[in-house]
Design a protein around this motif. Structure first.
Motif, PDB file in Angstrom:
ATOM      1  N   ASN A 144     -14.656  28.190  -9.729  1.00  0.00           N
ATOM      2  CA  ASN A 144     -15.407  27.136 -10.412  1.00  0.00           C
ATOM      3  C   ASN A 144     -16.905  27.215 -10.094  1.00  0.00           C
ATOM      4  O   ASN A 144     -17.741  27.008 -10.970  1.00  0.00           O
TER       5      ASN A 144
ATOM      6  N   CYS B 220     -21.552  21.244  -2.039  1.00  0.00           N
ATOM      7  CA  CYS B 220     -20.670  20.697  -3.074  1.00  0.00           C
ATOM      8  C   CYS B 220     -19.619  19.816  -2.375  1.00  0.00           C
ATOM      9  O   CYS B 220     -18.867  20.288  -1.519  1.00  0.00           O
TER      10      CYS B 220
ATOM     11  N   VAL C 123     -13.693  23.607 -14.909  1.00  0.00           N
ATOM     12  CA  VAL C 123     -12.383  23.355 -14.301  1.00  0.00           C
ATOM     13  C   VAL C 123     -11.527  24.611 -14.429  1.00  0.00           C
ATOM     14  O   VAL C 123     -11.611  25.325 -15.417  1.00  0.00           O
TER      15      VAL C 123
ATOM     16  N   TRP D 218     -20.525  18.378  -6.794  1.00  0.00           N
ATOM     17  CA  TRP D 218     -19.301  17.630  -6.525  1.00  0.00           C
ATOM     18  C   TRP D 218     -18.086  18.399  -7.031  1.00  0.00           C
ATOM     19  O   TRP D 218     -18.192  19.202  -7.958  1.00  0.00           O
ATOM     20  N   TYR D 219     -16.925  18.143  -6.427  1.00  0.00           N
ATOM     21  CA  TYR D 219     -15.691  18.675  -7.004  1.00  0.00           C
ATOM     22  C   TYR D 219     -14.536  17.734  -6.753  1.00  0.00           C
ATOM     23  O   TYR D 219     -14.569  16.914  -5.826  1.00  0.00           O
ATOM     24  N   THR D 220     -13.546  17.827  -7.619  1.00  0.00           N
ATOM     25  CA  THR D 220     -12.289  17.111  -7.428  1.00  0.00           C
ATOM     26  C   THR D 220     -11.173  18.142  -7.312  1.00  0.00           C
ATOM     27  O   THR D 220     -11.303  19.283  -7.764  1.00  0.00           O
TER      28      THR D 220
ATOM     29  N   PRO E  59     -24.382  23.397  -7.680  1.00  0.00           N
ATOM     30  CA  PRO E  59     -23.119  22.682  -7.450  1.00  0.00           C
ATOM     31  C   PRO E  59     -23.367  21.398  -6.667  1.00  0.00           C
ATOM     32  O   PRO E  59     -24.186  21.380  -5.752  1.00  0.00           O
TER      33      PRO E  59
ATOM     34  N   GLY F  42     -17.170  24.596   0.049  1.00  0.00           N
ATOM     35  CA  GLY F  42     -17.900  23.493  -0.562  1.00  0.00           C
ATOM     36  C   GLY F  42     -19.147  23.148   0.232  1.00  0.00           C
ATOM     37  O   GLY F  42     -20.241  23.012  -0.320  1.00  0.00           O
TER      38      GLY F  42
ATOM     39  N   VAL G 223      -9.115  22.700  -9.546  1.00  0.00           N
ATOM     40  CA  VAL G 223     -10.391  22.171  -9.066  1.00  0.00           C
ATOM     41  C   VAL G 223     -11.318  22.005 -10.260  1.00  0.00           C
ATOM     42  O   VAL G 223     -11.405  22.872 -11.123  1.00  0.00           O
ATOM     43  N   GLN G 224     -11.960  20.846 -10.291  1.00  0.00           N
ATOM     44  CA  GLN G 224     -13.022  20.623 -11.272  1.00  0.00           C
ATOM     45  C   GLN G 224     -14.322  20.522 -10.483  1.00  0.00           C
ATOM     46  O   GLN G 224     -14.423  19.709  -9.563  1.00  0.00           O
ATOM     47  N   ALA G 225     -15.290  21.367 -10.826  1.00  0.00           N
ATOM     48  CA  ALA G 225     -16.572  21.353 -10.123  1.00  0.00           C
ATOM     49  C   ALA G 225     -17.655  20.861 -11.060  1.00  0.00           C
ATOM     50  O   ALA G 225     -17.625  21.137 -12.262  1.00  0.00           O
TER      51      ALA G 225
ATOM     52  N   LEU H 133     -11.932  26.902  -5.384  1.00  0.00           N
ATOM     53  CA  LEU H 133     -13.287  26.387  -5.593  1.00  0.00           C
ATOM     54  C   LEU H 133     -14.232  27.496  -6.036  1.00  0.00           C
ATOM     55  O   LEU H 133     -15.084  27.289  -6.907  1.00  0.00           O
TER      56      LEU H 133
END
Ligand code: ADP
Ligand code: MG
Length: 302
Positions: A66, A110, A40, A79-81, A77, A105, A126-128, A63
């Motif tokens: 991360n 991702c 993150v 997923w990310y939020t 990679p 992404g 961003v958290q990846a 992104l």
């Protein structure tokens, strides 16, 4: 535009989660035998990018930094939020920002699976998350006798930042600062080859020092082997280019160590720049193998 319309317009979910955007929490499947790698990073207006940075570069960078952390662990990679704090719902900004973020992404497989949207000074977190088999790559693990490598040329982003600060956004160096390219494929290829790895975000010497300290070893870097681009040498001269390669930040190249016997020949773009030694110091050696001194005004022979 209200918050929910904004989310639906710019941040509708990608396929990738069992349950994704629109529900209370995303639910993901981690296949048996794989580990979840999580990184993150927060970027703050004015601190991590200068005023005048295009929205597309902010979205890309949020992104990319991360993905670079995931790359340094050897993870794929997935997923990310996105936690987004915005002063206003500026649609031109949101369009540019989200297109660049989501294009990056997609390029790396991702998927955006959730987030949060609030009002305040522009801040992007961003958290990846990625998947890695086995142990993954660590900073600790470098052994005396290992060779030290970097994944590509260094120093461009630091010179590019100076261009951006002068309003020159279109130069090749500025583009390297604005749109850093995470070395995701390289990270995965290093599994089983590298003993230690890190991504170079704060400058090679600072980041190699993390590897050395966490591995309980020292390192030597050969000044004349530092890879620098022709654009950088043209812009600042060869001596300054190598100084920027050592100390400039924001490159997001990988730095790794591998045993002398490792087969690194097929790792395109990688350059051997030095070796791991006993001790705890990271030193820069000139062409005759003598230690160089870092002074306030740069690197000098003793
Ligand atoms: P809650 O109140 O349960 O936290 P929110 O209203 O914050 O729910 O978010 C609603 C849904 O939209 C959630 O699934 C959340 O993950 C998603 N979401 C909110 N903001 C973003 C964003 N910037 N990017 C992606 N998804 C988002
Ligand atoms: Mg919420």
């Amino acid at each position: 535009m209200d918050e929910f319309a904004l989310i639906a317009t710019y941040f509708a979910g990608d396929d990738g989660a069992r349950v994704g955007i629109g529900d209370d929490a995303a639910i993901i499947d981690v296949p048996p035998g794989e580990q979840l790698a999580i990184a993150v990073d927060t970027i703050v207006d004015g601190r991590h990018f200068p005023p005048g940075t295009p929205a597309s570069a902010i979205g890309h960078r949020a992104l990319a930094v991360n993905l670079s952390d995931l790359a340094a662990t050897g993870a794929r990679p997935r997923w990310y939020t996105l936690a987004l704090t915005l002063p206003t719902a500026d649609e031109a900004f949101l369009h540019e920002f989200s297109c660049a973020l989501r294009a990056l992404g997609r390029r790396f497989g991702c998927a955006l699976i959730g987030g949060d949207t609030t009002r305040g000074p522009l801040t992007v977190t961003v958290q990846a998350m990625g998947l890695v088999r086995g142990e993954g790559l660590r900073r600790a693990g470098a052994q005396p006798g290992d060779r030290v490598y970097v994944g590509r040329e260094l120093g461009d982003a630091a010179a590019g930042l100076a261009d951006v600060q002068r309003g020159r956004l279109q130069t090749p160096l500025a583009q390297r600062f604005l749109l850093p390219e995470p070395q995701v494929e390289l990270g995965q290829r290093l599994l089983g080859i590298a003993n230690a790895a890190i991504d170079v975000s704060d400058g090679l010497l600072a980041d190699l020092a993390h590897v050395a300290r966490q591995s309980g070893v020292g390192a030597e870097v050969d000044w004349h082997r530092l890879p620098v681009s022709t654009e950088l040498v043209e812009a600042v001269g060869e001596h300054r280019a190598r100084e920027l390669a050592l100390t400039g930040g924001d490159d997001y190249a990988l730095c790794f160590t591998a045993p002398a016997s490792a087969d690194v020949a097929e790792l395109a773009g990688c350059t051997e720049i030095g070796r791991i030694v006993d001790g705890d110091a990271v030193t820069v050696l000139d062409e005759r193998g003598r230690a160089m001194a870092q002074r306030a005004d740069g690197y000098r022979h003793f």
